[in-house]
Design a protein around this motif. Structure first.
Motif, PDB file in Angstrom:
ATOM      1  N   GLU A 116      41.251  50.424  -2.630  1.00  0.00           N
ATOM      2  CA  GLU A 116      40.664  49.374  -1.799  1.00  0.00           C
ATOM      3  C   GLU A 116      41.371  49.422  -0.449  1.00  0.00           C
ATOM      4  N   THR A 117      40.609  49.195   0.620  1.00  0.00           N
ATOM      5  CA  THR A 117      41.166  49.235   1.974  1.00  0.00           C
ATOM      6  C   THR A 117      40.801  47.952   2.713  1.00  0.00           C
ATOM      7  N   TRP A 118      41.527  47.706   3.808  1.00  0.00           N
ATOM      8  CA  TRP A 118      41.219  46.520   4.609  1.00  0.00           C
ATOM      9  C   TRP A 118      39.818  46.616   5.194  1.00  0.00           C
ATOM     10  N   THR A 119      39.404  47.788   5.641  1.00  0.00           N
ATOM     11  CA  THR A 119      38.052  47.918   6.181  1.00  0.00           C
ATOM     12  C   THR A 119      37.009  47.768   5.073  1.00  0.00           C
ATOM     13  N   GLY A 120      37.386  48.099   3.856  1.00  0.00           N
ATOM     14  CA  GLY A 120      36.474  47.932   2.724  1.00  0.00           C
ATOM     15  C   GLY A 120      36.075  46.486   2.494  1.00  0.00           C
ATOM     16  N   TRP A 121      36.925  45.564   2.943  1.00  0.00           N
ATOM     17  CA  TRP A 121      36.615  44.141   2.790  1.00  0.00           C
ATOM     18  C   TRP A 121      35.355  43.742   3.555  1.00  0.00           C
ATOM     19  N   LEU A 122      34.960  44.538   4.520  1.00  0.00           N
ATOM     20  CA  LEU A 122      33.773  44.232   5.315  1.00  0.00           C
ATOM     21  C   LEU A 122      32.477  44.686   4.630  1.00  0.00           C
ATOM     22  N   SER A 123      32.594  45.462   3.597  1.00  0.00           N
ATOM     23  CA  SER A 123      31.424  46.006   2.903  1.00  0.00           C
ATOM     24  C   SER A 123      30.882  45.028   1.864  1.00  0.00           C
ATOM     25  N   ARG A 124      29.570  44.995   1.729  1.00  0.00           N
ATOM     26  CA  ARG A 124      28.927  44.164   0.699  1.00  0.00           C
ATOM     27  C   ARG A 124      29.254  44.676  -0.693  1.00  0.00           C
ATOM     28  N   GLU A 125      29.782  45.880  -0.793  1.00  0.00           N
ATOM     29  CA  GLU A 125      30.159  46.466  -2.082  1.00  0.00           C
ATOM     30  C   GLU A 125      31.582  46.093  -2.490  1.00  0.00           C
ATOM     31  N   HIS A 126      32.334  45.482  -1.590  1.00  0.00           N
ATOM     32  CA  HIS A 126      33.712  45.097  -1.908  1.00  0.00           C
ATOM     33  C   HIS A 126      33.698  44.108  -3.076  1.00  0.00           C
ATOM     34  N   PRO A 127      34.674  44.203  -3.979  1.00  0.00           N
ATOM     35  CA  PRO A 127      34.686  43.303  -5.144  1.00  0.00           C
ATOM     36  C   PRO A 127      34.590  41.816  -4.816  1.00  0.00           C
ATOM     37  N   ALA A 128      35.202  41.378  -3.726  1.00  0.00           N
ATOM     38  CA  ALA A 128      35.130  39.944  -3.386  1.00  0.00           C
ATOM     39  C   ALA A 128      33.698  39.549  -3.028  1.00  0.00           C
ATOM     40  N   TRP A 129      33.069  40.339  -2.175  1.00  0.00           N
ATOM     41  CA  TRP A 129      31.677  40.054  -1.808  1.00  0.00           C
ATOM     42  C   TRP A 129      30.773  40.204  -3.025  1.00  0.00           C
ATOM     43  N   SER A 133      28.316  37.317  -4.530  1.00  0.00           N
ATOM     44  CA  SER A 133      26.856  37.472  -4.436  1.00  0.00           C
ATOM     45  C   SER A 133      26.197  37.748  -5.789  1.00  0.00           C
ATOM     46  N   GLN A 134      26.920  38.354  -6.701  1.00  0.00           N
ATOM     47  CA  GLN A 134      26.324  38.735  -7.983  1.00  0.00           C
ATOM     48  C   GLN A 134      26.608  37.744  -9.109  1.00  0.00           C
ATOM     49  N   HIS A 135      27.335  36.688  -8.823  1.00  0.00           N
ATOM     50  CA  HIS A 135      27.675  35.735  -9.880  1.00  0.00           C
ATOM     51  C   HIS A 135      26.426  35.194 -10.575  1.00  0.00           C
ATOM     52  N   GLY A 136      25.511  34.654  -9.810  1.00  0.00           N
ATOM     53  CA  GLY A 136      24.277  34.099 -10.389  1.00  0.00           C
ATOM     54  C   GLY A 136      23.390  35.160 -11.018  1.00  0.00           C
ATOM     55  N   PRO A 137      23.070  36.237 -10.294  1.00  0.00           N
ATOM     56  CA  PRO A 137      22.215  37.272 -10.883  1.00  0.00           C
ATOM     57  C   PRO A 137      22.799  37.893 -12.155  1.00  0.00           C
ATOM     58  N   ARG A 138      24.103  38.122 -12.184  1.00  0.00           N
ATOM     59  CA  ARG A 138      24.720  38.700 -13.389  1.00  0.00           C
ATOM     60  C   ARG A 138      24.634  37.737 -14.569  1.00  0.00           C
ATOM     61  N   ARG A 139      24.907  36.486 -14.302  1.00  0.00           N
ATOM     62  CA  ARG A 139      24.818  35.492 -15.378  1.00  0.00           C
ATOM     63  C   ARG A 139      23.404  35.441 -15.938  1.00  0.00           C
ATOM     64  N   ARG A 140      22.413  35.473 -15.051  1.00  0.00           N
ATOM     65  CA  ARG A 140      21.012  35.444 -15.506  1.00  0.00           C
ATOM     66  C   ARG A 140      20.655  36.692 -16.308  1.00  0.00           C
ATOM     67  N   GLU A 141      21.141  37.838 -15.866  1.00  0.00           N
ATOM     68  CA  GLU A 141      20.878  39.091 -16.583  1.00  0.00           C
ATOM     69  C   GLU A 141      21.490  39.055 -17.988  1.00  0.00           C
ATOM     70  N   ILE A 142      22.711  38.601 -18.089  1.00  0.00           N
ATOM     71  CA  ILE A 142      23.364  38.521 -19.402  1.00  0.00           C
ATOM     72  C   ILE A 142      22.636  37.509 -20.278  1.00  0.00           C
ATOM     73  N   GLU A 143      22.303  36.359 -19.722  1.00  0.00           N
ATOM     74  CA  GLU A 143      21.569  35.325 -20.464  1.00  0.00           C
ATOM     75  C   GLU A 143      20.252  35.886 -21.003  1.00  0.00           C
ATOM     76  N   ARG A 144      19.526  36.604 -20.155  1.00  0.00           N
ATOM     77  CA  ARG A 144      18.259  37.203 -20.574  1.00  0.00           C
ATOM     78  C   ARG A 144      18.484  38.178 -21.735  1.00  0.00           C
ATOM     79  N   ARG A 145      19.517  38.974 -21.631  1.00  0.00           N
ATOM     80  CA  ARG A 145      19.776  39.969 -22.670  1.00  0.00           C
ATOM     81  C   ARG A 145      20.202  39.326 -23.990  1.00  0.00           C
ATOM     82  N   VAL A 146      21.046  38.319 -23.944  1.00  0.00           N
ATOM     83  CA  VAL A 146      21.477  37.719 -25.215  1.00  0.00           C
ATOM     84  C   VAL A 146      20.337  36.963 -25.893  1.00  0.00           C
TER      85      VAL A 146
END
Length: 172
Positions: A116-129, A133-146
């Motif tokens: 991980e790099t400091w410039t990486g923090w600016l990317s939408r792919e960075h773990p923090a971003w 951003s994926q908290h809701g969509p991931r929860r919905r995907e898991i809910e759908r699957r279970v």
């Protein structure tokens, strides 16, 4: 519990729990990010499907991932248990931020020799971003699957608080 998926959003503690369960139950641990990223520049493993298929063909394993799209159905079809770390953002985000700051400052080597790099923090792919951003969509995907009848034979354990997960792990 012989073929386990530990699922949740980025920063939930999937890898930590999977490693602990692997030790406790004597299951081979498969780190999905290490299988997915296999080279510099976050190169993606072109043989991911084949590798995951081979590694999960056995009777016992634990994987720390919902699964990348290429292998998601394969994993869910082969698993017998899903452990869902369904934590709120207020739990996830401090964990992700602490981990990413530590990795950036220490230049910790990650999957495929990447960091991980400091410039990486600016990317939408960075773990923090990504975690935000994926908290809701991931929860919905898991809910759908279970809830999906296709995966109905799966035993699903859903934990909404880290303390509940810790207590359950101590009882295994």
């Amino acid at each position: 519990m012989e073929r386990i998926l530990v699922v949740g959003v980025t920063g939930a503690g999937k890898s930590t729990l999977a490693q602990a369960l692997s030790s406790q139950l004597g299951l081979p641990y498969l780190e999905m990010d290490a299988l997915y990223f296999n080279g510099p520049g976050w190169a993606v493993n072109s043989e991911l499907t084949e590798d995951v298929s081979r590694l999960t063909a056995g009777p016992r394993w634990i994987v720390d991932s919902l699964g990348y799209p290429e292998v998601r159905d394969l994993l869910w079809d082969r698993a017998d248990t899903v452990i869902w770390l369904d934590y709120p953002r207020r739990v996830i985000m401090p964990r992700v931020l602490r981990r990413s700051v530590r990795r950036t400052v220490t230049r910790e080597v990650l999957f495929g020799g990447n960091r991980e790099t400091w410039t990486g923090w600016l990317s939408r792919e960075h773990p923090a971003w990504w975690a935000w951003s994926q908290h809701g969509p991931r929860r919905r995907e898991i809910e759908r699957r279970v809830r999906d009848p296709r995966f109905a034979p799966l035993d699903t354990l859903r934990f909404g608080r880290p303390d509940d997960t810790t207590a359950w792990l101590a009882s295994v």
